[in-house]
Design a protein around this motif. Sequence first.
Motif, short mmCIF file in Angstrom:
data_model
loop_
_atom_site.label_atom_id
_atom_site.label_comp_id
_atom_site.label_asym_id
_atom_site.label_seq_id
_atom_site.Cartn_x
_atom_site.Cartn_y
_atom_site.Cartn_z
N ALA A 98 -18.69 20.29 -17.07
CA ALA A 98 -19.02 19.45 -15.92
C ALA A 98 -20.35 18.77 -16.20
O ALA A 98 -21.05 19.14 -17.15
N GLU A 99 -20.70 17.78 -15.42
CA GLU A 99 -22.00 17.12 -15.54
C GLU A 99 -23.08 18.20 -15.52
O GLU A 99 -23.11 19.05 -14.63
N TYR A 100 -23.96 18.19 -16.52
CA TYR A 100 -24.99 19.22 -16.64
C TYR A 100 -26.34 18.57 -16.87
O TYR A 100 -26.49 17.74 -17.78
N ALA A 108 -18.36 19.90 -9.65
CA ALA A 108 -18.78 18.54 -9.95
C ALA A 108 -19.95 18.51 -10.92
O ALA A 108 -20.12 17.54 -11.66
N GLY A 109 -20.78 19.56 -10.89
CA GLY A 109 -21.93 19.57 -11.77
C GLY A 109 -22.66 20.88 -11.79
O GLY A 109 -22.41 21.76 -10.95
N ASN A 119 -13.75 21.78 -6.70
CA ASN A 119 -14.16 21.02 -7.87
C ASN A 119 -15.60 21.33 -8.26
O ASN A 119 -16.51 21.14 -7.46
N ASN A 166 -16.45 19.36 -3.37
CA ASN A 166 -17.25 19.06 -4.57
C ASN A 166 -18.47 19.96 -4.58
O ASN A 166 -19.29 19.91 -3.66
#
Length: 192
Positions: A155-157, A138-139, A136, A109
């Motif tokens: 992705a989470e930003y 992840a962010g 992955n 991650n």
Amino acid sequence: MNEERILGIFKQTGVLMEGHFLLTSGRHSDQYLQCAKVFQYPEYTEELSIALSKHFKNLKIDIVIGPAIGGIIFAYEMARCLNAKAMFAERQEGNMVLRRGFYIPEGANILIVEDVITTGGSVKEVIELVKGYKSNVAGVATLVDRSNGTVEFGAEYRAAITLDVKSYTPENCPICKSDIPLVKPGSRSFLR
């Protein structure tokens, strides 16, 4: 951490500059955020990173990676906050690569960090690098989002602060019509 506190830190450390700047994206702007200046102060870097890392605590980040040079110190501090490994990607023959013995294990991650995002080009290159390792994304985190929230990474930003700083293509730059010399930040070289 609120916007007023962040802008106070930026003002105190001389991060926000005004003039005629050539951005990494190739665009021109009358403002430039030199986040390297805030990284001179470990206490501010820590404060900003702690606040931003809280958004990624639940993602079980294994590695924090940033593009050289702007993402190096930030990746280290965010990794410290998230109890993760830190590394950076750098350009080799025009492509983002891992060097210096860095390696991303399959399935890890990854949090990608950058000091300032305008178009997100460097981050997108690091995303492709990470995907090449079958890991992955992840962010993505940045201190400053200059895109005014328009950039997407899939992705989470999160950004510590989002600013509406105008930028222009070279052919449509109104500053070029003035007597203000074009400067490439970091180099202090005048381009015209």
